[in-house]
Structure formats: structure tokens, C-alpha cells
Design a protein around this motif. Structure first.
Motif, PDB file in Angstrom:
ATOM      1  N   SER A   1     -26.963  15.500  55.593  1.00  0.00           N
ATOM      2  CA  SER A   1     -25.739  16.769  56.332  1.00  0.00           C
ATOM      3  C   SER A   1     -26.424  17.302  58.228  1.00  0.00           C
ATOM      4  O   SER A   1     -27.903  17.206  58.226  1.00  0.00           O
ATOM      5  N   PRO A   2     -25.205  16.838  58.358  1.00  0.00           N
ATOM      6  CA  PRO A   2     -25.888  17.077  60.451  1.00  0.00           C
ATOM      7  C   PRO A   2     -26.371  19.193  59.996  1.00  0.00           C
ATOM      8  O   PRO A   2     -25.956  19.247  59.563  1.00  0.00           O
TER       9      PRO A   2
ATOM     10  N   ALA B   1     -21.592  15.117  70.401  1.00  0.00           N
ATOM     11  CA  ALA B   1     -20.676  14.202  71.443  1.00  0.00           C
ATOM     12  C   ALA B   1     -19.792  15.528  72.610  1.00  0.00           C
ATOM     13  O   ALA B   1     -19.307  16.838  71.768  1.00  0.00           O
ATOM     14  N   THR B   2     -20.428  15.413  73.625  1.00  0.00           N
ATOM     15  CA  THR B   2     -20.039  15.811  75.021  1.00  0.00           C
ATOM     16  C   THR B   2     -19.077  15.439  76.248  1.00  0.00           C
ATOM     17  O   THR B   2     -19.198  14.294  76.345  1.00  0.00           O
TER      18      THR B   2
ATOM     19  N   PHE C   1     -20.384   9.983  74.857  1.00  0.00           N
ATOM     20  CA  PHE C   1     -22.546  10.586  76.066  1.00  0.00           C
ATOM     21  C   PHE C   1     -22.684  11.800  74.953  1.00  0.00           C
ATOM     22  O   PHE C   1     -21.793  12.878  74.434  1.00  0.00           O
ATOM     23  N   LEU C   2     -23.688  11.729  74.340  1.00  0.00           N
ATOM     24  CA  LEU C   2     -23.706  12.487  73.067  1.00  0.00           C
ATOM     25  C   LEU C   2     -25.208  13.955  74.122  1.00  0.00           C
ATOM     26  O   LEU C   2     -26.040  13.423  74.899  1.00  0.00           O
TER      27      LEU C   2
ATOM     28  N   ASP D   1     -21.229  16.824  64.965  1.00  0.00           N
ATOM     29  CA  ASP D   1     -20.603  15.699  65.080  1.00  0.00           C
ATOM     30  C   ASP D   1     -20.594  14.473  64.883  1.00  0.00           C
ATOM     31  O   ASP D   1     -19.745  13.830  64.669  1.00  0.00           O
ATOM     32  N   THR D   2     -21.922  13.908  65.500  1.00  0.00           N
ATOM     33  CA  THR D   2     -22.101  12.568  65.453  1.00  0.00           C
ATOM     34  C   THR D   2     -23.187  12.177  64.443  1.00  0.00           C
ATOM     35  O   THR D   2     -24.933  13.791  64.766  1.00  0.00           O
ATOM     36  N   VAL D   3     -24.487  11.170  63.597  1.00  0.00           N
ATOM     37  CA  VAL D   3     -24.604  11.126  62.890  1.00  0.00           C
ATOM     38  C   VAL D   3     -25.403   9.549  62.668  1.00  0.00           C
ATOM     39  O   VAL D   3     -24.445   8.605  63.154  1.00  0.00           O
TER      40      VAL D   3
END
Lengths: 117, 113
Positions: A24-25, A96-97, A102-103, A30-32
Motif C-alpha cells: 500500500s503506497p 508522478a509530477t 517524472f517522479l 500514485d506510483t509503485v
């Protein structure tokens, strides 16, 4: 916020079996990404999920597969387990942005220790 | 292919001594370099990244593209710095990193009283 959580903490399987690990992040992420860390080694990138799709993949066989759910949580599945799959499996989450892919900073979970006998 | 090398598996220093953890990399594109730290019984966490140019807990690291190195330094080590340190690399695009991290094998730093 508990941060990134993973279950189970420990798992013992035998060769040839299948295993599912869960992640669970961190809230708002939103990215794992999933990593495998063998004893005495640094983590190795397995794959990364965003918007329920695999976005990047490391050098791992198809026995390793994953899934991301609408709530951003993720599963790592490993089929036909080998002794060499024994390792600590780490999950990391980020947001993610910007434009493109890109994160922001990646936060790690405590890991799941998998032992294959 | 990306590769990160940390030549020292173990490093032991005395409190107050300078410390340098070495990291060399190979990557044909533009890299982003990171240092992660794992204290005893804690999870892996980001210490610093070269893009932010911050000094965290007294640690600094400079990216040397000519020598393809990203060594971590601290002028005066403290006992609480004892931990496992990992150097990591990610491809860097025009907008940032995609965090497909390649890690080195790590250096275990012990700071003795």
C-alpha cells in the motif's frame, strides 16, 4: 500516515509454488515500484506501476508479474518459485509530477522477507 | 546499461574523524545520483540527491562527471551515522527522474566512540 506498508512481513514457500506480495503506497502517492534485495546486495529494480499499467521493467523473467489497483495499491506475483528467489522484496511509492514521466521522492516500505525451500 | 560500484563493503572510523564513502557509476546518458541510508531496524530512506545540492545531516556529495563518481563525505563523523549506505543511479530526463534506480551493493559504516 503509516507510510508505505507491505504484507506479509515474512513468507516461506517451496520450490515451484506461487506467491503474492502486497503493497500500500504512502497517502497521496500514485506510483509503485518493486525491488528485490538478495542477501548482501543492493536492491534490484523489478518493475514500476502507474495508472494500473506497468511503466518500466528491470531485467527479471516473466515469472515476475504485478498489478496495480484503482486505489494505487499493488501486488507482486512470482510463479514457479526458485531457490534463488529468496530475498527481501521492497516496495517504494512516489508521486508522478509534471509533464511526461517524472517522479517525486520515492519512499520505501519495510519489505517482505521471502524464503524459498 | 547502468552500473553503480561501491568499492568498500565495510568502513570503520572514529567519532569526529572525516568519512568518505566512495561511489562510481557508469551510464551513457544523463544520470541522477542518490545516496540512500538504512539505519538499524529501519527502512531504506533517501539521504540526498545530487540535483537538490542539499547538505543533509552534515553529509555532502558532489557529482564528478569526469571521474564518474559521487562520493559521500562528512567532515566529522558521529556515532549515529553508523548505518548501511547505498549509492543509486536513475536516468534523468529533461523534466526529472523516473526513479528506475540501480543500486550499488552498499557500504556498512561503523563510527566508533
Amino acid at each position: 500516515d503509516a507510510g508505505v506498508t507491505q504484507s506479509p512481513t515474512h513468507l516461506i514457500k517451496t520450490r515451484g509454488q506461487q506467491v503474492t506480495l502486497r503493497c500500500s503506497p504512502k497517502s497521496g502517492h500514485d506510483t509503485v515500484s518493486w525491488y528485490q534485495q538478495a542477501l548482501g546486495q543492493g536492491p534490484q529494480f523489478i518493475f514500476q506501476y502507474y495508472e494500473e499499467e506497468e511503466r518500466q521493467r528491470g531485467n527479471f523473467p516473466d515469472r515476475f508479474s504485478g498489478h496495480q489497483f484503482p486505489n494505487y495499491s499493488s501486488e507482486l506475483n512470482v510463479n514457479a518459485l526458485l531457490l534463488g528467489d529468496s530475498a527481501l522484496y521492497l516496495c517504494a511509492s512516489s508521486l508522478a509530477t509534471g509533464q511526461g514521466w517524472f517522479l517525486g521522492e520515492q519512499f520505501f516500505g519495510p519489505g517482505t522477507r521471502l524464503t524459498v525451500l | 546499461a547502468q552500473r553503480v560500484t561501491q568499492p568498500e563493503k565495510l568502513l570503520s572510523v572514529f567519532k569526529g574523524a572525516p568519512v568518505e564513502l566512495k561511489c562510481n557509476y557508469s551510464y551513457s546518458g544523463s544520470p541522477e545520483l542518490f545516496w540512500y541510508v538504512q539505519y538499524s531496524r529501519q527502512r531504506l530512506q533517501l539521504l540526498l540527491r545530487h540535483i537538490s545540492r542539499e547538505s543533509i545531516k552534515g553529509f555532502t556529495a558532489d557529482l564528478n562527471k569526469g571521474e564518474t563518481s559521487f562520493h559521500l563525505k562528512k567532515p566529522f563523523a558521529q556515532e549515529e551515522d553508523s548505518a548501511m549506505y547505498y549509492c543509486a543511479l536513475s536516468p534523468l530526463g529533461s523534466g526529472g527522474s523516473n526513479y528506475k534506480l540501480t543500486f550499488g551493493k552498499g557500504t556498512l559504516l561503523t563510527v566508533n566512540p
